[in-house]
Design an enzyme around this catalytic site. Structure first.
Site, short mmCIF file in Angstrom:
data_model
loop_
_atom_site.label_atom_id
_atom_site.label_comp_id
_atom_site.label_asym_id
_atom_site.label_seq_id
_atom_site.Cartn_x
_atom_site.Cartn_y
_atom_site.Cartn_z
N LYS A 265 0.88 -1.17 0.00
CA LYS A 265 0.00 0.00 0.00
C LYS A 265 0.91 1.21 0.00
CE LYS A 265 -3.19 2.75 2.69
NZ LYS A 265 -3.76 3.01 4.03
N ALA B 120 -9.57 5.51 4.49
CA ALA B 120 -9.37 6.69 5.36
C ALA B 120 -10.65 7.50 5.53
CB ALA B 120 -8.26 7.61 4.86
N GLY B 121 -10.91 7.85 6.79
CA GLY B 121 -12.01 8.76 7.10
C GLY B 121 -13.28 8.11 7.58
N ASN C 285 -8.78 1.80 10.03
CA ASN C 285 -7.99 1.51 11.22
C ASN C 285 -8.54 2.24 12.43
OD1 ASN C 285 -4.45 1.85 12.16
ND2 ASN C 285 -6.11 0.82 13.16
#
Length: 257
Positions: free
Chosen positions: A100, A187-188, A209
């Site tokens: 990644k 993300a977010g 995460n």
């Protein structure tokens, strides 16, 4: 979800929830949360987590490589050179040639440096890496990354760790409509409804995460995310009804007494 399999660069996955390993209180909690999530792909920051020194406590001691696909990431890298170096380090340590790729452009927002990302992707693809780039929600950048040879693209929903959910659904929908590789929303995400919505839009997977590790009860949230991703995927496959301004009766009026 039966035979609904995600395929990226010849690798197949049944779970469409991908998870990270940062911000947990210890490796044991990390392990238990990942188990509760049902995820098969687990990202590990090469720069921040010990995965190369097998003589000390190691995150990989808690993750069975026969069960999980370990996805090293270049989190914390602000230059092309750093990102490429840490990708090479992970491969040299025998972790994976799957990476990644992150090249961060700003310390406060953690938004990607897309110019640096494209440059680093070109280098790593030429070296035989399977590059999964973390990028912004720009359809043009996403297509350029595919043209380089990236087999999937990972656009953000919102800034890393913000929990804001999908801030620009229109750009995400354009990417989903125009970029012909798997799209992993990254993300977010803040809660289960954010994950379900991403999947309802047609995303192929969701990576998160902080939403799990930062929850008051991470193991419970991990399970919630598992079901949210599954429900969102099923809803996308089912095909939602059109939105209408006015009411539409559930039962037909023909033949009423």
């Amino acid at each position: 979800m039966g035979g609904d399999i995600l395929t990226i660069a010849g690798r197949t996955f049944h779970s469409r929830l991908w998870v990270g390993t940062g911000k947990y209180k210890d490796f044991l909690e990390t392990q238990k949360a990942i188990e509760a999530s049902g995820a098969e792909v687990v990202t590990v920051a090469v720069r921040r987590v010990n995965i190369t020194d097998r003589h000390s406590e190691n995150l990989l001691d808690y993750l069975d490589p026969k069960t999980y696909t370990i996805l090293p990431n270049t989190a914390g890298c602000y230059t092309v050179d750093d990102a490429v170096r840490y990708a090479r380090l992970a491969r040299a340590a025998g972790v994976s040639d799957l990476v990644k790729l992150e090249v961060i452009g700003d310390e406060r927002t953690l938004f990607p440096d897309t110019a640096g990302l494209i440059e680093a992707a070109k280098i790593l693809v030429k070296e035989g890496f399977v590059v999964l780039p973390y990028t912004n929600d720009d359809p043009i950048v996403a297509q350029k990354l595919v043209d380089i040879g990236c087999p999937a693209v990972m656009p953000l929903a919102a800034p890393i760790g913000s929990g804001l959910g999908i801030r620009n659904p229109y750009n995400l929908k354009i990417i989903l409509d125009t970029v012909n590789v798997p799209i992993i929303v990254d993300a977010g995400v803040g809660t289960a409804s954010d994950a379900a919505l991403a999947m309802e839009y047609g995303a192929d997977a969701v990576l998160m995460n902080t939403a799990i590790a930062g929850a008051q009860h991470p193991l419970v949230m991990a399970e919630a995310m598992k079901y949210a991703v599954e429900a969102g995927r099923l809803a996308f496959q089912a095909g939602r009804i059109p939105r209408k301004l006015h009411a539409s009766a559930s039962s037909p009026i023909e033949g009423m007494l």
